[in-house]
Design an enzyme around this catalytic site. Structure first.
Site, mmCIF file in Angstrom:
data_model
loop_
_atom_site.group_PDB
_atom_site.id
_atom_site.type_symbol
_atom_site.label_atom_id
_atom_site.label_comp_id
_atom_site.label_asym_id
_atom_site.label_seq_id
_atom_site.Cartn_x
_atom_site.Cartn_y
_atom_site.Cartn_z
ATOM 1 N N GLU A 1 0.840 -1.192 0.000
ATOM 2 C CA GLU A 1 0.000 0.000 0.000
ATOM 3 C C GLU A 1 0.876 1.243 0.000
ATOM 4 O O GLU A 1 1.763 1.382 0.851
ATOM 5 C CB GLU A 1 -0.890 0.044 1.245
ATOM 6 C CG GLU A 1 -2.003 -0.985 1.270
ATOM 7 C CD GLU A 1 -2.948 -0.763 2.442
ATOM 8 O OE1 GLU A 1 -4.127 -1.096 2.300
ATOM 9 O OE2 GLU A 1 -2.500 -0.271 3.494
ATOM 10 N N CYS A 2 0.656 2.133 -0.936
ATOM 11 C CA CYS A 2 1.325 3.439 -1.003
ATOM 12 C C CYS A 2 2.844 3.269 -0.923
ATOM 13 O O CYS A 2 3.468 2.830 -1.883
ATOM 14 C CB CYS A 2 0.788 4.361 0.084
ATOM 15 S SG CYS A 2 1.121 6.108 -0.254
ATOM 16 N N GLY A 3 3.478 3.579 0.213
ATOM 17 C CA GLY A 3 4.916 3.418 0.314
ATOM 18 C C GLY A 3 5.357 1.988 0.085
ATOM 19 O O GLY A 3 6.403 1.719 -0.521
ATOM 20 N N THR A 49 -1.329 -0.858 -4.362
ATOM 21 C CA THR A 49 -2.242 0.270 -4.538
ATOM 22 C C THR A 49 -1.635 1.513 -3.911
ATOM 23 O O THR A 49 -0.838 1.420 -2.978
ATOM 24 C CB THR A 49 -3.598 0.009 -3.851
ATOM 25 O OG1 THR A 49 -3.388 -0.118 -2.432
ATOM 26 C CG2 THR A 49 -4.251 -1.255 -4.379
#
Length: 436
Positions: free
Chosen positions: A327-329, A427
């Site tokens: 997720e993200c990072g 994501t």
């Protein structure tokens, strides 16, 4: 029976978090059990709440969660003497389009729970106008009840007197006034506060804030203003599926943005969480059946991640046979490369082709509704997921198969589709709940 109170303000940056922590710790010093919550998609403040109270704090979100989920989460406050819900942004700030049961505004939670609102007002640069702002917030929405006000960053006794008189004329209680006191300001960075786990002196800082607030705020009057509250029975639990039975979870200073309710939901479903540290060059546990890399601050540790050969090799080997999600990072680390703020490119794990850059900063912020085009750990293709995105990176390349069709809160399709390749997915949004 516990009491409930919402702490909000006209805007961000007024001092909501500091006052929440100070009240929680001051009441705890008096022997009360305090349960905190965070309204909205903030994964940093709950850790500060836990540090202040000794009890886990969770997010409640009217855009992403249904009433049953919110009731289930809030029911953890049943055995507390006082429950505090810290708001985000201003009291009525949310998105334009309604979500599951609201717009994400703090006012939604206040009305839903029946808890009065304690406003933090910063009257810097004004005097009587502060009363007009408080009165406007009090009268803006039927069903949202104002308990009173705490003034923050008051310039002088004369300044305080002017504001107090105006609030008194408006029929608004003032529970206290805090003079400027820079020593209790919490450190910040580009995504918000520096995380609680990164601050060795956080306990002392909260103690000082509690002492300062106890000197200037009538704690007994605030407690009396809270609403007696009988939690409603939750019709449903958490709309979160565990990604596997035994979950290898990246967990350190670079991978720390996990909503507490997510981990709670995984454990409640019988899953076991096995943490590991990429920064310590650790690999996912060999007995795990899935690996999850949450967000955090990988851009601050990109060089170290790139040099941790054991971690990178171990993750690649894991992904050959089992699902890995970021997720993200975490998604960025699954990519081919990450360029830091100085323009230096660092090689990441290469499990996806994503290239991101912090040298070309662009803020991505807001709620996300994703319809999965391919399965990801815990969810089938076509599942609809609600989440939130917040980062400052620029996408240089996102060449893999899109994971989802992603919309923002207005319904507009956005480019941050996520990616999927083999057993690996990622994501930019942080998952909050499945849309059911």
């Amino acid at each position: 029976m516990p009491a409930g109170l919402v702490i909000s303000a006209p805007a961000s940056g007024v001092g909501k978090t500091t006052l929440t922590l100070a009240l929680a710790r001051a009441w705890r010093h008096r022997g009360l059990n305090v349960q905190c919550f965070k309204s909205g998609p903030d994964y940093i403040d709950p850790a500060f709440h836990a540090a202040a109270t000794g009890r886990a704090s969770v997010n409640v979100d009217s855009w992403a969660m249904d009433r049953g989920t919110i009731a289930h989460l809030v029911s953890r406050g049943t055995d507390a003497d006082i429950a505090l819900a810290e708001g985000s942004m201003g009291l009525f700030d949310g998105v334009a389009a309604r979500g599951v049961c609201g717009t994400g505004a703090t006012a939604d939670i206040a009305e839903m729970l029946g808890w009065p609102v304690l406003l933090v007002i910063d009257p810097s640069g004004q005097a009587q106008t502060a009363a007009a702002i408080a009165a406007g917030l009090r009268d803006y929405r039927p069903g949202v009840r104002l308990a009173g006000v705490v003034l923050n960053r008051v310039a002088s006794p004369r300044h305080e007197d002017l504001v107090r008189r105006a609030l008194n004329d408006a029929g608004i209680a003032v529970f206290g006034a805090l003079p400027r006191h820079a020593e209790i300001s919490l450190p910040k960075r580009h995504l918000g506060l520096v995380q609680a786990e990164e601050q060795a002196e956080i306990g002392k800082l909260i103690d000082e804030a509690a002492r300062f607030v106890a000197e200037h705020v009538d704690l007994d009057a605030v407690l009396r203003a809270a609403a007696a509250w009988s939690p409603q029975a939750a019709a449903s639990g958490l709309n979160v599926a565990p990604p596997g039975q035994r979950i290898a979870l990246a967990r350190d200073a670079a991978f720390s943005f996990v909503y507490p309710h997510m981990l709670e939901a995984w454990r409640a479903a019988g899953a076991e969480i096995v943490p590991f540290s990429p920064l310590a060059d650790e690999t996912p546990n060999a007995s795990a059946d899935v690996c999850w890399l949450p967000g955090g601050y990988p851009e601050l540790h990109a060089g170290r991640i790139a040099s941790n050969v054991r971690f990178r090799g171990g993750l690649r080997a894991f992904a050959e046979t089992r699902p890995v999600h970021g997720e993200c990072g975490g998604y960025m680390v699954l990519g081919a490369g990450l360029t830091d703020a100085d323009g230096v490119r660092h090689e990441m794990t290469g499990l996806l082709g994503l290239e991101t850059s912090f040298a070309k900063r662009r803020m991505h912020l807001g709620y996300r509704l994703a319809a999965l085009a391919a399965p990801m750990p815990g969810y089938r293709a076509s599942a609809r997921l609600r989440g939130h995105e917040f980062h400052y990176s620029t996408i240089l390349a996102q060449p893999d198969t899109p994971l989802a069709v992603v919309h923002d809160a207005t319904g507009a399709v956005i480019a941050e589709t996520g990616s999927q390749r083999g057993h690996v997915s990622g994501t930019f949004f942080h998952l909050i709940a499945e849309d059911r």
